[in-house]
Design a protein around this motif. Structure first.
Motif, PDB file in Angstrom:
ATOM      1  N   GLY A  95       0.834  -1.194   0.000  1.00  0.00           N
ATOM      2  CA  GLY A  95       0.000   0.000   0.000  1.00  0.00           C
ATOM      3  C   GLY A  95       0.867   1.240   0.000  1.00  0.00           C
ATOM      4  O   GLY A  95       2.075   1.176  -0.240  1.00  0.00           O
ATOM      5  N   GLN A  96       0.221   2.359   0.250  1.00  0.00           N
ATOM      6  CA  GLN A  96       0.901   3.649   0.256  1.00  0.00           C
ATOM      7  C   GLN A  96       0.477   4.448   1.481  1.00  0.00           C
ATOM      8  O   GLN A  96      -0.640   4.290   1.978  1.00  0.00           O
ATOM      9  N   VAL A  97       1.380   5.321   1.915  1.00  0.00           N
ATOM     10  CA  VAL A  97       1.098   6.282   2.973  1.00  0.00           C
ATOM     11  C   VAL A  97       1.244   7.670   2.368  1.00  0.00           C
ATOM     12  O   VAL A  97       2.279   7.977   1.777  1.00  0.00           O
ATOM     13  N   LEU A  98       0.215   8.494   2.483  1.00  0.00           N
ATOM     14  CA  LEU A  98       0.250   9.890   2.048  1.00  0.00           C
ATOM     15  C   LEU A  98       0.082  10.736   3.304  1.00  0.00           C
ATOM     16  O   LEU A  98      -0.928  10.615   4.008  1.00  0.00           O
ATOM     17  N   ARG A  99       1.065  11.559   3.588  1.00  0.00           N
ATOM     18  CA  ARG A  99       1.064  12.323   4.839  1.00  0.00           C
ATOM     19  C   ARG A  99       0.616  13.766   4.643  1.00  0.00           C
ATOM     20  O   ARG A  99       0.964  14.406   3.659  1.00  0.00           O
ATOM     21  N   LYS A 151      -1.187  -7.161   8.456  1.00  0.00           N
ATOM     22  CA  LYS A 151      -1.047  -6.034   9.379  1.00  0.00           C
ATOM     23  C   LYS A 151       0.091  -5.117   8.936  1.00  0.00           C
ATOM     24  O   LYS A 151       1.088  -5.567   8.392  1.00  0.00           O
ATOM     25  N   ALA A 152      -0.087  -3.828   9.192  1.00  0.00           N
ATOM     26  CA  ALA A 152       0.952  -2.838   8.923  1.00  0.00           C
ATOM     27  C   ALA A 152       0.949  -1.825  10.062  1.00  0.00           C
ATOM     28  O   ALA A 152      -0.094  -1.546  10.651  1.00  0.00           O
ATOM     29  N   THR A 153       2.123  -1.284  10.340  1.00  0.00           N
ATOM     30  CA  THR A 153       2.252  -0.272  11.388  1.00  0.00           C
ATOM     31  C   THR A 153       2.827   1.009  10.782  1.00  0.00           C
ATOM     32  O   THR A 153       3.772   0.953  10.006  1.00  0.00           O
ATOM     33  N   VAL A 154       2.229   2.130  11.150  1.00  0.00           N
ATOM     34  CA  VAL A 154       2.674   3.447  10.689  1.00  0.00           C
ATOM     35  C   VAL A 154       2.850   4.333  11.914  1.00  0.00           C
ATOM     36  O   VAL A 154       1.995   4.345  12.807  1.00  0.00           O
ATOM     37  N   ILE A 155       3.960   5.056  11.962  1.00  0.00           N
ATOM     38  CA  ILE A 155       4.203   6.013  13.040  1.00  0.00           C
ATOM     39  C   ILE A 155       3.703   7.382  12.582  1.00  0.00           C
ATOM     40  O   ILE A 155       4.108   7.872  11.529  1.00  0.00           O
ATOM     41  N   LEU A 156       2.843   7.985  13.381  1.00  0.00           N
ATOM     42  CA  LEU A 156       2.359   9.337  13.110  1.00  0.00           C
ATOM     43  C   LEU A 156       3.039  10.296  14.083  1.00  0.00           C
ATOM     44  O   LEU A 156       2.890  10.166  15.298  1.00  0.00           O
ATOM     45  N   PRO A 157       3.805  11.257  13.564  1.00  0.00           N
ATOM     46  CA  PRO A 157       4.416  12.257  14.438  1.00  0.00           C
ATOM     47  C   PRO A 157       3.340  13.077  15.158  1.00  0.00           C
ATOM     48  O   PRO A 157       2.171  13.047  14.770  1.00  0.00           O
ATOM     49  N   PRO A 158       3.731  13.832  16.187  1.00  0.00           N
ATOM     50  CA  PRO A 158       2.756  14.687  16.874  1.00  0.00           C
ATOM     51  C   PRO A 158       2.047  15.617  15.895  1.00  0.00           C
ATOM     52  O   PRO A 158       2.648  16.112  14.935  1.00  0.00           O
ATOM     53  N   ALA A 159       0.783  15.854  16.140  1.00  0.00           N
ATOM     54  CA  ALA A 159      -0.035  16.789  15.367  1.00  0.00           C
ATOM     55  C   ALA A 159       0.066  16.533  13.857  1.00  0.00           C
ATOM     56  O   ALA A 159       0.391  17.414  13.086  1.00  0.00           O
ATOM     57  N   SER A 160      -0.176  15.292  13.464  1.00  0.00           N
ATOM     58  CA  SER A 160      -0.083  14.955  12.047  1.00  0.00           C
ATOM     59  C   SER A 160      -1.206  14.001  11.651  1.00  0.00           C
ATOM     60  O   SER A 160      -1.918  13.468  12.496  1.00  0.00           O
ATOM     61  N   ALA A 161      -1.301  13.790  10.341  1.00  0.00           N
ATOM     62  CA  ALA A 161      -2.306  12.874   9.812  1.00  0.00           C
ATOM     63  C   ALA A 161      -1.735  12.174   8.588  1.00  0.00           C
ATOM     64  O   ALA A 161      -0.806  12.664   7.947  1.00  0.00           O
ATOM     65  N   ALA A 162      -2.320  11.031   8.258  1.00  0.00           N
ATOM     66  CA  ALA A 162      -1.905  10.304   7.069  1.00  0.00           C
ATOM     67  C   ALA A 162      -3.082   9.546   6.504  1.00  0.00           C
ATOM     68  O   ALA A 162      -3.989   9.131   7.232  1.00  0.00           O
ATOM     69  N   LEU A 163      -3.048   9.370   5.200  1.00  0.00           N
ATOM     70  CA  LEU A 163      -4.009   8.527   4.499  1.00  0.00           C
ATOM     71  C   LEU A 163      -3.278   7.254   4.138  1.00  0.00           C
ATOM     72  O   LEU A 163      -2.217   7.294   3.508  1.00  0.00           O
ATOM     73  N   LEU A 164      -3.831   6.124   4.541  1.00  0.00           N
ATOM     74  CA  LEU A 164      -3.219   4.823   4.263  1.00  0.00           C
ATOM     75  C   LEU A 164      -4.072   4.117   3.212  1.00  0.00           C
ATOM     76  O   LEU A 164      -5.282   3.975   3.382  1.00  0.00           O
ATOM     77  N   ILE A 165      -3.420   3.678   2.148  1.00  0.00           N
ATOM     78  CA  ILE A 165      -4.109   3.016   1.044  1.00  0.00           C
ATOM     79  C   ILE A 165      -3.576   1.595   0.954  1.00  0.00           C
ATOM     80  O   ILE A 165      -2.382   1.389   0.714  1.00  0.00           O
ATOM     81  N   ALA A 166      -4.437   0.622   1.141  1.00  0.00           N
ATOM     82  CA  ALA A 166      -4.050  -0.797   1.046  1.00  0.00           C
ATOM     83  C   ALA A 166      -4.431  -1.319  -0.332  1.00  0.00           C
ATOM     84  O   ALA A 166      -5.500  -1.031  -0.841  1.00  0.00           O
ATOM     85  N   LYS A 167      -3.508  -2.098  -0.916  1.00  0.00           N
ATOM     86  CA  LYS A 167      -3.752  -2.673  -2.243  1.00  0.00           C
ATOM     87  C   LYS A 167      -3.606  -4.182  -2.180  1.00  0.00           C
ATOM     88  O   LYS A 167      -2.806  -4.705  -1.498  1.00  0.00           O
TER      89      LYS A 167
END
Length: 81
Positions: free
Chosen positions: A22-26, A65-81
């Motif tokens: 997948g992809q992570v868009l921050r 399963k996948a793990t993503v670290i989100l820094p403080p005060a942030s957001a991300a869109l996770l796309i699974a393929k």
């Protein structure tokens, strides 16, 4: 979304074995209250509403399963393929 202003958070997704990559868009900004310098996937939205992603991260899954670290005060869109 990590609303905490001081601590990162680890987000674990359990999407099932059907997904392998997948992809992570921050969503990033210089500060939590910023109205300038805000980007999504490395690009700002133009005044006429155009947006083209420039940076994405690879998201890999192990046993669904996948793990993503989100820094403080942030957001991300996770796309699974």
């Amino acid at each position: 979304v990590n609303k905490d202003l001081t601590q990162p958070v680890a987000v674990q997704l359990d999407v099932g074995a059907a997904f392998k990559i997948g992809q992570v868009l921050r969503l990033t900004a210089p500060r939590a209250d910023a109205t300038n310098g805000v980007t999504f996937a490395g690009s700002a939205v133009t005044a006429d509403g155009k947006w083209v992603p420039r940076t994405t991260e690879l998201l890999t899954f192990a046993a669904g399963k996948a793990t993503v670290i989100l820094p403080p005060a942030s957001a991300a869109l996770l796309i699974a393929k």
